[in-house]
Write a protein that holds these residues in place. Structure first.
Motif, PDB file in Angstrom:
ATOM      1  N   TYR A   3       0.832  -1.205   0.000  1.00  0.00           N
ATOM      2  CA  TYR A   3       0.000   0.000   0.000  1.00  0.00           C
ATOM      3  C   TYR A   3       0.868   1.257   0.000  1.00  0.00           C
ATOM      4  O   TYR A   3       1.895   1.315   0.670  1.00  0.00           O
ATOM      5  N   ASP A   7      -2.860   5.478   0.809  1.00  0.00           N
ATOM      6  CA  ASP A   7      -3.920   4.489   1.007  1.00  0.00           C
ATOM      7  C   ASP A   7      -4.208   4.240   2.486  1.00  0.00           C
ATOM      8  O   ASP A   7      -5.235   3.657   2.823  1.00  0.00           O
ATOM      9  N   LEU A   8      -3.278   4.664   3.349  1.00  0.00           N
ATOM     10  CA  LEU A   8      -3.360   4.288   4.760  1.00  0.00           C
ATOM     11  C   LEU A   8      -3.715   5.420   5.709  1.00  0.00           C
ATOM     12  O   LEU A   8      -4.255   5.172   6.789  1.00  0.00           O
ATOM     13  N   GLY A  66      -4.689   2.020   9.404  1.00  0.00           N
ATOM     14  CA  GLY A  66      -5.054   1.933   7.991  1.00  0.00           C
ATOM     15  C   GLY A  66      -4.618   0.621   7.374  1.00  0.00           C
ATOM     16  O   GLY A  66      -5.357   0.006   6.600  1.00  0.00           O
ATOM     17  N   TRP A  67      -3.413   0.170   7.717  1.00  0.00           N
ATOM     18  CA  TRP A  67      -2.931  -1.123   7.224  1.00  0.00           C
ATOM     19  C   TRP A  67      -3.831  -2.250   7.698  1.00  0.00           C
ATOM     20  O   TRP A  67      -4.225  -3.111   6.908  1.00  0.00           O
ATOM     21  N   ALA A  69      -6.926  -2.062   8.614  1.00  0.00           N
ATOM     22  CA  ALA A  69      -8.226  -1.954   7.943  1.00  0.00           C
ATOM     23  C   ALA A  69      -8.152  -2.501   6.518  1.00  0.00           C
ATOM     24  O   ALA A  69      -9.029  -3.256   6.079  1.00  0.00           O
ATOM     25  N   ARG A  70      -7.103  -2.129   5.776  1.00  0.00           N
ATOM     26  CA  ARG A  70      -6.947  -2.609   4.398  1.00  0.00           C
ATOM     27  C   ARG A  70      -6.777  -4.123   4.351  1.00  0.00           C
ATOM     28  O   ARG A  70      -7.299  -4.789   3.462  1.00  0.00           O
ATOM     29  N   GLU A  71      -6.045  -4.663   5.323  1.00  0.00           N
ATOM     30  CA  GLU A  71      -5.816  -6.102   5.364  1.00  0.00           C
ATOM     31  C   GLU A  71      -7.120  -6.871   5.602  1.00  0.00           C
ATOM     32  O   GLU A  71      -7.219  -8.041   5.251  1.00  0.00           O
ATOM     33  N   ALA A  74     -11.121  -3.263   3.984  1.00  0.00           N
ATOM     34  CA  ALA A  74     -11.625  -1.890   3.876  1.00  0.00           C
ATOM     35  C   ALA A  74     -11.084  -1.235   2.609  1.00  0.00           C
ATOM     36  O   ALA A  74      -9.973  -1.535   2.162  1.00  0.00           O
ATOM     37  N   THR A  75     -11.860  -0.351   2.028  1.00  0.00           N
ATOM     38  CA  THR A  75     -11.420   0.341   0.823  1.00  0.00           C
ATOM     39  C   THR A  75     -10.880   1.735   1.110  1.00  0.00           C
ATOM     40  O   THR A  75     -10.318   2.371   0.227  1.00  0.00           O
ATOM     41  N   GLU A  76     -11.039   2.217   2.341  1.00  0.00           N
ATOM     42  CA  GLU A  76     -10.530   3.530   2.735  1.00  0.00           C
ATOM     43  C   GLU A  76      -9.908   3.441   4.117  1.00  0.00           C
ATOM     44  O   GLU A  76     -10.310   2.616   4.938  1.00  0.00           O
ATOM     45  N   ALA A  77      -8.952   4.336   4.357  1.00  0.00           N
ATOM     46  CA  ALA A  77      -8.320   4.408   5.677  1.00  0.00           C
ATOM     47  C   ALA A  77      -9.307   4.977   6.688  1.00  0.00           C
ATOM     48  O   ALA A  77     -10.108   5.856   6.355  1.00  0.00           O
TER      49      ALA A  77
END
Length: 109
Positions: A3, A7-8, A66-67, A69-71, A74-77
């Motif tokens: 990412y 993104d985070l 954010g990391w 959430a993405r893992e 999630a599509t947004e931080a």
């Protein structure tokens, strides 16, 4: 890391205080920031203000959140992440060109 920092975390220049998430796990993250000329927190002596270092720590915690959430898809931080800073001691304020490396860890909830 797959990412970009954008993104985070939601912050952008001139107040963005994290350049890269070096590594992350469920409980810990390592972030870096190179102090840039034009940063909002640079004082007249060319060094970061004390509050900038706390902001860097907070944004590092946000990058970790954010990391995570993405893992999990999630599509947004996430926005509005708050962390706790313990035992903060400042011995020298960083200057333009210095690289900060910060380890953030999540304590028990």
């Amino acid at each position: 890391m797959p990412y970009s920092i954008e993104d985070l975390i939601p912050q952008r220049a001139p107040i963005q205080m994290v350049d890269v998430l070096v590594r992350a796990s469920e409980d810990e993250a390592v972030c870096q920031y190179t102090v840039k000329d034009g940063n909002f927190f640079i004082e007249s002596d060319g060094r970061l203000s004390e509050v900038a270092l706390i902001e860097h720590i907070a944004q590092s915690a946000s990058a970790h959140a954010g990391w995570k959430a993405r893992e999990t898809g999630a599509t947004e931080a996430p926005i509005g992440y708050i962390g706790e800073v313990k035992n903060f001691h400042l011995y020298q304020r960083p200057k333009v060109g210095d690289v900060l490396e910060t380890v953030v860890s999540m304590g028990p909830e």
